[in-house]
Each structure stands twice: as C-alpha cells, then as structure tokens.
Motif scaffolding. Structure first.
Motif, short mmCIF file in Angstrom:
data_model
loop_
_atom_site.label_atom_id
_atom_site.label_comp_id
_atom_site.label_asym_id
_atom_site.label_seq_id
_atom_site.Cartn_x
_atom_site.Cartn_y
_atom_site.Cartn_z
N LEU A 1 28.97 5.71 4.24
CA LEU A 1 28.79 5.98 2.81
C LEU A 1 28.05 4.80 2.17
O LEU A 1 28.27 3.65 2.56
CB LEU A 1 30.13 6.18 2.12
CG LEU A 1 30.72 7.59 2.20
CD1 LEU A 1 32.09 7.63 1.54
CD2 LEU A 1 29.80 8.62 1.55
N ASP B 1 22.45 13.10 -1.74
CA ASP B 1 22.26 11.68 -1.43
C ASP B 1 20.85 11.25 -1.84
O ASP B 1 20.66 10.21 -2.47
CB ASP B 1 22.47 11.40 0.06
CG ASP B 1 23.91 11.54 0.50
OD1 ASP B 1 24.81 11.56 -0.36
OD2 ASP B 1 24.14 11.61 1.73
N ALA C 1 27.97 0.53 -6.44
CA ALA C 1 27.16 1.63 -5.92
C ALA C 1 25.73 1.17 -5.69
O ALA C 1 25.14 1.45 -4.63
CB ALA C 1 27.19 2.81 -6.89
N GLN D 1 27.60 6.46 -2.98
CA GLN D 1 27.44 7.72 -3.72
C GLN D 1 28.67 8.07 -4.55
O GLN D 1 28.54 8.55 -5.67
CB GLN D 1 27.17 8.90 -2.76
CG GLN D 1 25.97 8.75 -1.88
CD GLN D 1 26.30 8.13 -0.54
OE1 GLN D 1 26.99 7.13 -0.45
NE2 GLN D 1 25.79 8.71 0.53
N THR D 2 29.85 7.81 -4.01
CA THR D 2 31.09 8.19 -4.70
C THR D 2 31.43 7.23 -5.84
O THR D 2 32.33 7.50 -6.63
CB THR D 2 32.28 8.22 -3.71
OG1 THR D 2 32.40 6.93 -3.11
CG2 THR D 2 32.07 9.27 -2.63
N LEU D 3 30.69 6.12 -5.93
CA LEU D 3 30.99 5.10 -6.94
C LEU D 3 30.01 5.10 -8.11
O LEU D 3 30.18 4.34 -9.06
CB LEU D 3 30.96 3.70 -6.29
CG LEU D 3 31.95 3.48 -5.14
CD1 LEU D 3 31.65 2.17 -4.45
CD2 LEU D 3 33.37 3.52 -5.65
N ASP E 1 29.43 6.95 -10.67
CA ASP E 1 29.96 7.19 -12.02
C ASP E 1 31.02 6.18 -12.44
O ASP E 1 31.19 5.92 -13.63
CB ASP E 1 30.54 8.61 -12.12
CG ASP E 1 29.46 9.65 -11.97
OD1 ASP E 1 28.32 9.39 -12.39
OD2 ASP E 1 29.75 10.73 -11.43
N SER E 2 31.73 5.60 -11.48
CA SER E 2 32.86 4.74 -11.84
C SER E 2 32.56 3.25 -11.72
O SER E 2 32.94 2.47 -12.58
CB SER E 2 34.07 5.08 -10.97
OG SER E 2 33.75 4.88 -9.60
#
Length: 126
Positions: free
Chosen positions: A49, A88, A62, A52-54, A56-57
């Motif tokens: 990874l 991605d 990220a 990508q999952t970070l 927004d937060s």
C-alpha cells in the motif's frame, strides 16, 4: 507536471498492484510489457500500500508513502508505472505535486492504467 508517453516500445515499465492478491494479473501484465518490446522493471514496493487509505485522513503521510513508492519504481530504472487499479492511478496522479513537494524530488515517471497499456501495446506490430 505529467509525463506522457506515446509508445511502450523500448520503455522501462514497472507494475504497481498494491497487494499480493494480483500476482496472476502482474504476471499477465509483465508478459504484455515484454512482448511489446519494453523492459519489465521489478521494484520492492509494487505490492505494498502506498498511502491510498490515508489521503483523506493523514494526507502528509499519504504523500510521503505515494512519493516513496513512485521513486522506488523510478530509482529501480522504470520510466513508466502501470497501476493495475484505476483508483490507485487517480490518487497518484492527483497527489503527484504534493508527493514531489513532500519528498523533495521530481518524480518523472509516466503513470498509466492497464487499459492505457493495452492501447499502447495494440499498436505494436509483430
């Protein structure tokens, strides 16, 4: 600035999957790359990874993770990075300037999708 390519032939191409679930797809994509007269480049972060999952937060992390992954491909010799997942590709293209700023380096690598790879290889005559 976005790096654009009009041919895959004689390019050095890496594949980003983001996970190890895509091993079969990675192999198929590698075959397409090699059969089109390009060089396949392996890099350590291709199945990890990359922030990508970070997005927004925790966007600074990220940007750093995405930049590190793209530079890993670039520093391994690739000048084209195929993203197997469209989401991605969208994320990496949209945060490229921030990733460059966070890392402190230009990331001069063409980012393309699997579909774009297919389009670029379909023009190759064998």
């Amino acid at each position: 600035k976005e790096v654009i390519i009009d041919s895959i032939e004689s390019q050095a191409v890496a594949v980003y999957a983001g996970d190890t679930l895509s091993d079969k797809l990675i192999e198929e994509t590698k075959e397409v790359i090699v059969n089109s007269g390009a060089k396949f480049v392996e890099f350590a972060m291709s199945t990890k990874l990359a922030g990508q999952t970070l997005v927004d937060s925790n966007y600074e992390i990220a940007y750093r993770k995405a930049g590190t992954m793209m530079l890993d491909a670039l520093d391994s010799g690739a000048n084209v990075l195929v993203c197997l997942k469209d989401e991605d590709l969208f994320i990496f293209k949209s945060i490229l300037p921030e990733a460059e700023r966070t890392i402190g380096r230009d990331i001069d690598i063409a980012l393309i999708s699997s579909v774009e790879l297919q389009e670029l290889t379909s023009t190759v005559t064998v």
